[in-house]
Scaffold this motif. Structure first.
Motif, PDB file in Angstrom:
ATOM      1  N   SER A 703       0.824  -1.198   0.000  1.00 39.71           N
ATOM      2  CA  SER A 703       0.000   0.000   0.000  1.00 39.71           C
ATOM      3  C   SER A 703       0.866   1.259   0.000  1.00 39.71           C
ATOM      4  O   SER A 703       2.089   1.181   0.154  1.00 39.71           O
ATOM      5  CB  SER A 703      -0.896  -0.004   1.234  1.00 39.71           C
ATOM      6  OG  SER A 703      -0.102   0.183   2.389  1.00 39.71           O
ATOM      7  N   ILE A 704       0.223   2.397  -0.153  1.00 42.99           N
ATOM      8  CA  ILE A 704       0.961   3.666  -0.127  1.00 42.99           C
ATOM      9  C   ILE A 704       1.681   3.821   1.205  1.00 42.99           C
ATOM     10  O   ILE A 704       2.865   4.123   1.270  1.00 42.99           O
ATOM     11  CB  ILE A 704      -0.001   4.841  -0.372  1.00 42.99           C
ATOM     12  CG1 ILE A 704      -0.539   4.764  -1.799  1.00 42.99           C
ATOM     13  CG2 ILE A 704       0.698   6.174  -0.125  1.00 42.99           C
ATOM     14  CD1 ILE A 704      -1.572   5.809  -2.128  1.00 42.99           C
ATOM     15  N   SER A 705       0.939   3.586   2.298  1.00 39.49           N
ATOM     16  CA  SER A 705       1.542   3.721   3.619  1.00 39.49           C
ATOM     17  C   SER A 705       2.743   2.802   3.773  1.00 39.49           C
ATOM     18  O   SER A 705       3.788   3.200   4.281  1.00 39.49           O
ATOM     19  CB  SER A 705       0.514   3.408   4.701  1.00 39.49           C
ATOM     20  OG  SER A 705      -0.484   4.395   4.711  1.00 39.49           O
ATOM     21  N   ASP A 706       2.569   1.561   3.318  1.00 37.98           N
ATOM     22  CA  ASP A 706       3.668   0.612   3.446  1.00 37.98           C
ATOM     23  C   ASP A 706       4.867   1.038   2.606  1.00 37.98           C
ATOM     24  O   ASP A 706       6.013   0.857   3.011  1.00 37.98           O
ATOM     25  CB  ASP A 706       3.210  -0.785   3.031  1.00 37.98           C
ATOM     26  CG  ASP A 706       2.301  -1.414   4.063  1.00 37.98           C
ATOM     27  OD1 ASP A 706       2.363  -0.972   5.229  1.00 37.98           O
ATOM     28  OD2 ASP A 706       1.509  -2.310   3.719  1.00 37.98           O
ATOM     29  N   ARG A 709       6.679   3.644   4.528  1.00 40.80           N
ATOM     30  CA  ARG A 709       7.414   3.041   5.643  1.00 40.80           C
ATOM     31  C   ARG A 709       8.655   2.332   5.146  1.00 40.80           C
ATOM     32  O   ARG A 709       9.747   2.464   5.726  1.00 40.80           O
ATOM     33  CB  ARG A 709       6.525   2.047   6.390  1.00 40.80           C
ATOM     34  CG  ARG A 709       5.620   2.717   7.397  1.00 40.80           C
ATOM     35  CD  ARG A 709       4.644   1.731   7.981  1.00 40.80           C
ATOM     36  NE  ARG A 709       5.044   1.336   9.316  1.00 40.80           N
ATOM     37  CZ  ARG A 709       4.184   0.823  10.198  1.00 40.80           C
ATOM     38  NH1 ARG A 709       2.928   0.634   9.881  1.00 40.80           N
ATOM     39  NH2 ARG A 709       4.592   0.495  11.399  1.00 40.80           N
ATOM     40  N   VAL A 729      -0.439  12.741   1.049  1.00 37.67           N
ATOM     41  CA  VAL A 729      -0.644  12.086   2.344  1.00 37.67           C
ATOM     42  C   VAL A 729      -0.712  13.151   3.422  1.00 37.67           C
ATOM     43  O   VAL A 729       0.119  14.058   3.478  1.00 37.67           O
ATOM     44  CB  VAL A 729       0.510  11.094   2.620  1.00 37.67           C
ATOM     45  CG1 VAL A 729       0.418  10.565   4.048  1.00 37.67           C
ATOM     46  CG2 VAL A 729       0.475   9.960   1.617  1.00 37.67           C
ATOM     47  N   ARG A 733      -1.157  11.342   9.048  1.00 35.26           N
ATOM     48  CA  ARG A 733      -0.737   9.964   8.699  1.00 35.26           C
ATOM     49  C   ARG A 733       0.774   9.903   8.548  1.00 35.26           C
ATOM     50  O   ARG A 733       1.415   8.957   8.988  1.00 35.26           O
ATOM     51  CB  ARG A 733      -1.448   9.520   7.411  1.00 35.26           C
ATOM     52  CG  ARG A 733      -1.080   8.128   6.953  1.00 35.26           C
ATOM     53  CD  ARG A 733      -2.269   7.382   6.388  1.00 35.26           C
ATOM     54  NE  ARG A 733      -2.878   8.113   5.290  1.00 35.26           N
ATOM     55  CZ  ARG A 733      -2.530   7.927   3.996  1.00 35.26           C
ATOM     56  NH1 ARG A 733      -1.587   7.064   3.671  1.00 35.26           N
ATOM     57  NH2 ARG A 733      -3.116   8.620   3.049  1.00 35.26           N
ATOM     58  N   TRP A 736       2.409   9.465  11.915  1.00 33.98           N
ATOM     59  CA  TRP A 736       2.284   8.083  12.426  1.00 33.98           C
ATOM     60  C   TRP A 736       3.244   7.155  11.713  1.00 33.98           C
ATOM     61  O   TRP A 736       3.963   6.377  12.324  1.00 33.98           O
ATOM     62  CB  TRP A 736       0.855   7.548  12.219  1.00 33.98           C
ATOM     63  CG  TRP A 736      -0.120   7.978  13.279  1.00 33.98           C
ATOM     64  CD1 TRP A 736      -1.132   8.859  13.133  1.00 33.98           C
ATOM     65  CD2 TRP A 736      -0.173   7.515  14.631  1.00 33.98           C
ATOM     66  NE1 TRP A 736      -1.830   8.999  14.306  1.00 33.98           N
ATOM     67  CE2 TRP A 736      -1.254   8.177  15.243  1.00 33.98           C
ATOM     68  CE3 TRP A 736       0.595   6.633  15.383  1.00 33.98           C
ATOM     69  CZ2 TRP A 736      -1.607   7.974  16.578  1.00 33.98           C
ATOM     70  CZ3 TRP A 736       0.251   6.426  16.714  1.00 33.98           C
ATOM     71  CH2 TRP A 736      -0.844   7.099  17.301  1.00 33.98           C
ATOM     72  N   LEU A 737       3.256   7.259  10.374  1.00 35.24           N
ATOM     73  CA  LEU A 737       4.053   6.337   9.575  1.00 35.24           C
ATOM     74  C   LEU A 737       5.530   6.496   9.883  1.00 35.24           C
ATOM     75  O   LEU A 737       6.248   5.532  10.123  1.00 35.24           O
ATOM     76  CB  LEU A 737       3.809   6.585   8.074  1.00 35.24           C
ATOM     77  CG  LEU A 737       2.421   6.208   7.575  1.00 35.24           C
ATOM     78  CD1 LEU A 737       2.254   6.643   6.131  1.00 35.24           C
ATOM     79  CD2 LEU A 737       2.222   4.705   7.714  1.00 35.24           C
TER      80      LEU A 737
END
Lengths: 846, 581
Positions: A703-706, A709, A729, A733, A736-737
């Motif tokens: 995913s984008i978040s992953d 990260r 983003v 978020r 957090w990331l």
């Protein structure tokens, strides 16, 4: 005495009495001469078929030269007739099968079958095998549902079961060695049900001996010396004995292995015209005008006839058909003997006598009763039994009255017995009436069973009687009504559909649970499709209704009914049927508005017919669904191991996703999906580039978040930042990331730096959480004091086990409930626990 | 109900194919079958037992028996097995048994794949599996998703068939109350079946089952999304009960075997479990503590003072229950490691806040944060569904925002998941004002002073929230739908109330009040039964609440629970997650 007249009609054979009451006298037919005809009489009081015998020279009176096949019931009432002009030569064999089909076999081996309505049952077929067509049948012997034929070349053929759809002729072993074509003197068969092998065994008297022929075996049976050649043979009803007439005028009874059991010397050496078993106790021989009954004792009984007769063997006697009457020759039943035998003093006879006295108001009635008190129930039973064997209605009545009179004084007699007998007799008397003409004895009736009797009645189109009997006996009426309805349809070609429907419904409703679909199917078979459609409407069982609707082409209705039933299996049945018969576009049109059918089709197609499903969605304008399918396909491409790692397959994936995006964009309601697809395509591109630059295949399909990260974990902050801006983003978020990513690689320094970049948009709690979860107490202490909410502070301190600090923070929050909860956390720790108690007291909260 | 024996009898019925054979079963059936046939029994009959999957099975048996649910997607696996054999030139005898019946669509697929003519096809009419004394399962774990998302209502026919079959043994159920689209449809199909194939119940006998209550899961998606707090419910939430047992590391149960898993059976044949399964977990901990203490006390007394023989006997009897006590203490201890976690407490708190429906923003931000923190997707979905259902959807801005954040955090493959949830109406755009507050108030769903130790209301199962589904049933049993008609109208789907069989004509058989209980009592003095069927699944907590109702004084009925499957919020939410990629 009243009883004398009854016994006067009996004949004594050995120590047993025989009687032959008239069943019908006179017969209803006119000008019938049995001697001019070939005759076939069905057992169990079945119909009689007559056809002029073409092997005899007969004078024609006022009749056509055309031969007619005529069928009568046992009372001589004509049932049907048809002109016989079948090719194939002389008629050799004529007989009724168990289900009352008339089988006629002609010289060239062709088998014609007729119903009892003289309707020819197609197809005709030959009993001879293909290669024996030039042979001629010379002899036929029938049994139950089968026949054995002997040809002029002495070959033996058999048909085991006429009932089967395709009766298959079978050639048995040749009885005589090759080249010897000596014809047998006579033939008899042992029915399959009585043989060891379960196949028919044929006995042929050839030369001086007898051979037994089976399917692939011939076995000569030794005949006692001097007996052969045998002139006539007939097998007993139970398949255990063979009665025969020897060349020198003796009647001999053998076992089926031809061990002689009994012999009687007749006055004539001329073989009898007919030889038949009467029950299992005696044998009948018929010459021109004399009928001889031979029993185990020496003295036979002689009957004289001045007209031709036909012997019809039954299980419990023989019916004797003559031009004018039909009689039943039987052993007098024991119960009848005990009552009516001259001078009988049996309890039953006394009871019968007592009734007579009672009717005449004589006191002797009582005297009789007293005499037999101890055996009264036995006497009652005998009267009931004798009544059952009676053909004369008034005598039945008298006997039953005697029984019921006796029963009144008899406490231990099973009451239902009389009632049952009355019921049985009512049925028997009903079918014995000349119009119906089925003169069954009670024994035959029991052997035949009521349901078969009803079957015969409906086949004879006696529906009303059949219905009443089945009602009376408490049997299911469905079979009767069903047959009636079908016959009605066949017979009512001229009645318009609506009228006929009403007539049918009126009767069909009598029987709950009857299959309207079966009646409808029959209507359809008779070419009345519209009537079928109207009938099937009334069928409550969808599982029967729907297939029929399909077969009569009512696809729309079938679909509606299947849907209504809630049985998805039926809906599928209809769907596949339509799918097979119609063009795809037509099919799509039919199901488009039918939610259940459409959804089920989609489910099926989703699994196995992807392209077809796409066609469906396109043709019905559901572009978003096509888009979803394309998107799914792009994922399937991704599953292909060649797709990642910068392979060329990557391009098509993105293309598919972009195509999905443009389809989503076609409708206003799917802007969200369209945007998502667009982002997805973009993400795939970026991930692809990242994999190329980092030479690590770890980005695609995360995913984008992953992705962010992973970038941070790899230390590639610029890339992370790029993804962040590319996909807008949010700061929240992002924080957090990044915090979690840094905590994962335990880069506490970077984390602290990050916390100081600017005031975090989500406060310092995430920092605290990340540290506590990584078990870095010291690191977390950097951030806990920065938490603004004292409650959060208290809980964070509590989580890292700092009771005092937690208590302080909690007291700042002035939250009693929180204090209580924290105290619980520290339950094991007495010191900490007391701190909370004091604080709680100070706060004044409970 | 003796149904277990009857199904076991049928179990053997698959085996008449003589000789050594390989039995390949649908893994989903494995569980329900294992509670019916013992594997040892199969081995005795020379059966090699395998699970059906995409991987072709290696076996040298010449006879292969497939035992599968009649599902389209399973046909793929059968075909691939057969194709694999063909490509290797292996000739085998294939038998396919469909549970519970043959399906046109499955056979069509076999035909399309040209393997149909190689198969002997049979049926294995298993419609109901008894899970416990009072729980029957139709074993339709995808029923909810299939009918809500895919529009495949096969399960409804299956349920009606199962009930109809029950009626053949217990007589026509005279009263039927249904709420929800699927339920009303099942009642409808059931009537259809009764017309097609009537159950003839003798006129004078009072039917054993007095009332059938059908309830859609759709009507109450709030309850399953909340964390269950009964003992059995909690075990299911954290350890996932599968066919009446949980699988755990041996070490948890005090057996020192490294890495070994053991199966702990959980059903009412365990007396202690029967006693505590339905209680709130807090209370269970106390009870277990008491039991342990009293045992210890007895033991000390035993060693110090002289005892009479009967006292000794009592003690030994108590000792017999020791393994059970130990087992549940171990389990409870293991559970409390989960329940004491702040994240769990926080989640509980949030569930209550959402159900209270007073503080929209707090809930919204909490869920947003969960997504940002990338907490397990199913946990997020549970709260999200709860949130959307109580608010009858989210305002467009929030709806789109959360969806986008979700896709960004968990991947774009969840577009399909979102689409599923939207089709099922579980996560949607707000279009009308929510009436949750009205419902909550009218049915008293939030009970403030709940005493979990001595409960007087079903709310104890969620420590203060009375499950909506059970409230509806409580009303249905007590007084029928009529008094709460207005509230029913606020909930999804239609409702219906029908009389069947010979009762259909009697005018005043209206309410099932306690007073009329004498009439409804079956001839032998037992209480008559209410069959409650949950279409789309039921949670253990709800079952507990129903048992609590049955045990109340003045209750005229015993209840039997039928369900498509026993569910938890977790696996219910999971069925909507599409696994692409």
């Amino acid at each position: 005495m009243a009883n004398v007249s009854v016994a006067a009609e009996w004949q004594l054979l050995g120590d047993r009495y025989y009687r032959k009451p008239d069943l019908y006298h006179p017969l209803r037919w006119k000008h019938i001469d049995l001697s001019r005809n070939k005759v076939a009489c069905a057992p169990f009081g079945g119909p009689i078929a007559l056809i002029r015998d073409d092997s005899k020279i007969v004078q024609l009176y006022a009749e056509s030269a055309l031969r007619k096949l005529r069928i009568f019931n046992s009372a001589g009432v004509p049932l049907s007739e048809t002109i016989w002009k079948n090719p194939g030569g002389r008629l050799i064999g004529l007989s009724w099968t168990d289900d009352q089909t008339l089988v006629c076999i002609v010289q060239d081996g062709t088998v014609y079958r007729y119903t009892s309505h003289a309707e020819l049952l197609e197809p005709n077929f030959s009993i001879l095998g293909q290669e024996y067509l030039d042979e001629n049948v010379v002899e036929c012997v029938f049994w139950g549902n089968g026949v054995v034929c002997v040809t002029d070349a002495c070959k033996v053929f058999s048909i085991a079961d006429f009932k089967s759809k395709n009766p298959r002729p079978l050639r048995l072993a040749d009885p005589a060695p090759e080249g010897i074509e000596e014809l047998p003197h006579c033939v008899a068969v042992i029915e399959p049900q009585y043989t060891m092998s379960g196949n028919v065994e044929v006995l042929l008297a050839i030369g001086d001996g007898v051979v037994m022929v089976e399917e692939d075996e011939v076995q000569p049976l030794p005949l006692p010396p001097g007996d052969g050649p045998l002139q006539k043979m007939v097998v007993s009803g139970d398949g255990r004995f063979v009665a025969s007439f020897t060349h020198d005028g003796r009647m001999a009874v053998y076992s089926t292995r031809l061990e002689k059991i009994f012999e009687y010397e007749c006055e004539s050496a001329l073989p009898p015209e007919q030889l038949a078993w009467c029950g299992l106790d005696s044998v009948l021989l018929y010459w021109d005008d004399m009928l001889l009954m031979v029993g185990p004792s020496d003295e036979p009984v002689r009957y004289l006839y001045d007209e031709p007769i036909v012997l019809i063997p039954e299980c419990d006697g023989v019916r004797i058909l003559s031009n004018s009457s039909i009689e039943f020759l039987q052993l007098v039943p024991n119960s009848t003997v005990s009552i009516f035998k001259i001078g009988s003093t049996s309890p039953a006879a006394l009871l019968y006598d007592a009734l007579d006295h009672f009717d005449r108001r004589s006191a002797k009635a009582d005297e009789n009763l007293r005499l037999i008190r101890s055996s009264l129930s036995e006497a009652v039973e005998a009267c009931v039994d004798a009544a059952g064997h009676e053909f004369d209605v008034s005598r039945q009545r008298t006997l039953l009255r005697a029984a019921s009179y006796g029963q009144a004084f008899c406490s231990n007699f099973h009451r239902d017995r009389i009632q049952e007998m009355c019921k049985t007799l009512r049925v028997l008397n009903a079918v014995r009436s000349p119009e119906i003409g089925i003169p069954l004895s009670i024994q035959q009736y029991k052997l035949l069973t009521p349901s078969v009797l009803i079957g015969r009645l409906i086949n004879a189109h006696q529906h009303l009687l059949a219905l009443r009997i089945s009602d009376y006996l408490g049997m299911n009426q469905e079979v009767v009504i069903m047959h009636w309805a079908c016959s009605k349809i066949t017979a009512s070609l001229a009645i318009p559909d609506a009228t006929l429907l009403e007539i049918l419904l009126d009767k069909l409703k009598l029987c709950k649970g009857i299959s309207y679909a079966a009646v409808a199917a029959h209507a359809d078979k008779n070419g009345r499709r519209k009537l079928a459609a109207m009938l099937v409407e009334h069928e409550p069982r969808s599982s029967k209704q729907v297939p029929l609707l399909l077969s009569i082409g009512e696809e729309d209705t079938a679909l509606i009914k299947a849907t209504e039933s809630g049985d998805t299996d039926l809906v599928y049945l209809v769907l596949f049927h339509i799918l097979q018969k119609r063009q795809p576009l037509e099919f799509f049109g039919m199901i488009q508005a039918r939610t259940l059918a459409r959804d089920l089709f989609i489910n099926y197609a989703r699994c196995y017919k992807h392209e077809f499903l796409k066609d469906f969605f396109l043709s019905t304008g559901q572009l978003q669904e096509v888009a979803f399918l394309l998107w799914k396909e792009s994922w399937e491409l991704g599953k292909n191991p060649m797709a990642s790692k910068g392979s060329p397959l990557h391009g098509p994936r993105i293309k598919l996703t972009e195509k999905a995006q443009s389809l989503f964009a076609e409708t206003k309601e799917h802007t969200f999906e369209s945007k998502a697809a667009e982002e997805h395509a973009k993400l795939l591109r970026i991930q692809h580039e990242l994999e190329v630059t980092t030479k690590q295949a770890i980005f695609v399909d995360s995913s984008i978040s992953d992705t962010i990260r992973t970038c941070i974990v790899l230390g590639n902050h610029r890339a992370a930042m790029k993804v962040k801006t590319e996909f807008k983003v949010s700061e929240k978020r992002w924080y957090w990331l990044k915090i979690f990513a840094l905590a994962t690689i335990r880069d506490w320094e970077a984390l602290e730096k990050f916390s100081k970049e600017k005031r975090p948009p989500i406060g310092y709690r995430p920092f605290v959480e990340a540290c506590i979860e990584a078990d870095e107490k010291g690191e977390s202490l950097k951030y806990i004091p920065k938490l603004t909410d004292p409650r959060e502070r208290a809980e964070s301190y509590a989580r890292i086990g700092m009771a005092k600090e937690a208590a302080d923070a909690a007291s700042q929050a002035k939250d009693g409930e929180l204090l209580g909860r924290l105290k619980l956390t520290f339950a094991q720790n007495a010191a900490a626990s007391s701190i909370f108690d004091t604080l709680r007291d100070r706060l004044g909260v409970s | 109900m003796g149904s277990r024996g009857c199904v076991r009898f049928r179990g053997i019925y698959v085996l008449p194919i003589r000789g050594k054979k390989c039995l390949i079963i649908d893994p989903k059936l494995g569980g329900s079958l294992s509670s019916i046939i013992q594997t040892s029994l199969l081995k005795e009959h020379g059966v090699e037992l395998r699970h059906l999957s995409a991987e072709p099975i290696q076996s040298d048996c010449t006879k292969v028996v497939f035992l599968v649910r009649s599902k389209i997607d399973l046909m793929k696996f059968i075909c691939s097995n057969v194709h694999n054999d063909i490509s290797k030139g292996l000739q085998r005898e294939y038998h396919v048994y469909f549970v519970p019946r043959r399906a046109v669509v499955c056979e069509k697929v076999l035909e399309d794949e040209k393997v149909h003519q190689l198969m002997t096809i049979g049926e294995y009419p298993l419609y109901v599996v008894p899970l416990d004394e009072d729980v029957l399962s139709f074993e339709l774990d995808l029923a909810y998703k299939e009918s809500q998302v895919d529009g495949d209502t096969s399960s409804l026919w299956h349920i009606a068939k199962a009930i109809h079959k029950l009626e053949f043994s217990f007589g026509v159920i005279p009263n039927v109350r249904a709420k929800g689209k699927a339920s009303v449809r099942v009642a409808d199909i059931l009537n259809h079946m009764q017309a097609e194939e009537p159950v003839n119940s003798p006129d004078m006998v009072v039917p054993e089952i007095n009332t059938l209550i059908l309830l859609d899961r759709e009507v109450d998606m709030v309850t399953p999304m909340c964390s269950q707090l009964t003992y059995e419910g909690l075990i299911d939430e954290f350890l996932h009960i599968n066919n009446g047992s949980v699988e755990l590391d041996a070490s948890i149960m005090g057996v020192q075997q490294e890495g070994k898993k053991i199966k702990v059976p959980l059903n009412s044949s365990d007396k202690l479990f029967k006693e505590i399964r339905d209680l709130n977990f807090e209370v269970v901990v106390q009870i277990l503590r008491q039991k342990a203490t009293s045992m210890k006390q007895d033991y000390t007394e035993m060693t110090t003072t002289t005892q009479t023989v009967s006292e000794l006997k009592d003690f030994v009897k108590k000792l017999n229950s020791l393994p059970e006590i130990t087992r549940h203490i171990n389990l409870a201890q293991h559970l409390s490691t989960f329940t004491s976690k702040p994240s769990f407490l926080g989640q509980l708190d949030m569930e209550h806040t959402i159900v209270e429906a007073q503080s929209y923003d707090i809930c919204y931000e909490y869920i947003e944060e969960m997504i940002h923190k990338q907490e397990p997707l199913v946990n997020v979905l549970r709260l999200l569904i709860l949130f959307s259902v109580t608010n009858s959807g989210l305002p467009k801005k929030h709806f789109d925002y959360l969806r986008r954040e979700l896709l960004h955090s968990y991947g774009f493959e969840h577009m399909a998941t979102l689409n599923n949830l939207e089709k099922a109406g579980l996560l949607k755009k707000q279009e009308t004002k929510s009436n949750w507050l009205t419902i909550k108030r009218a049915l008293q769903l939030v009970v403030d002073d709940t005493d979990t130790a001595n409960p007087n209301d079903i709310a104890y199962v969620f420590s203060g929230y009375a499950p909506l589904s059970i409230r509806l049933i409580q009303h249905a049993v007590r007084s029928g739908w009529r008094p709460i008609e207005e509230i029913l109208k606020l909930l999804p789907g239609p409702h219906s109330e029908t009389k069947r069989g010979r009762f259909s004509s009697s005018p005043s058989f209206d309410t099932l009040q306690g007073a009329s209980a004498n009439i409804d009592r079956a001839a032998d003095g037992r209480r008559s039964l209410v069959l409650v069927v949950f279409i789309g699944g039921v949670t253990f907590a709800e079952i507990s609440a129903l048992r609590f109702l049955t045990a109340q004084e003045g209750m005229a009925y015993d209840m039997i629970i039928g369900t498509t499957k026993i569910v938890s919020g977790h696996n219910l939410a999971e069925t909507f997650v599409e696994k692409l990629g």
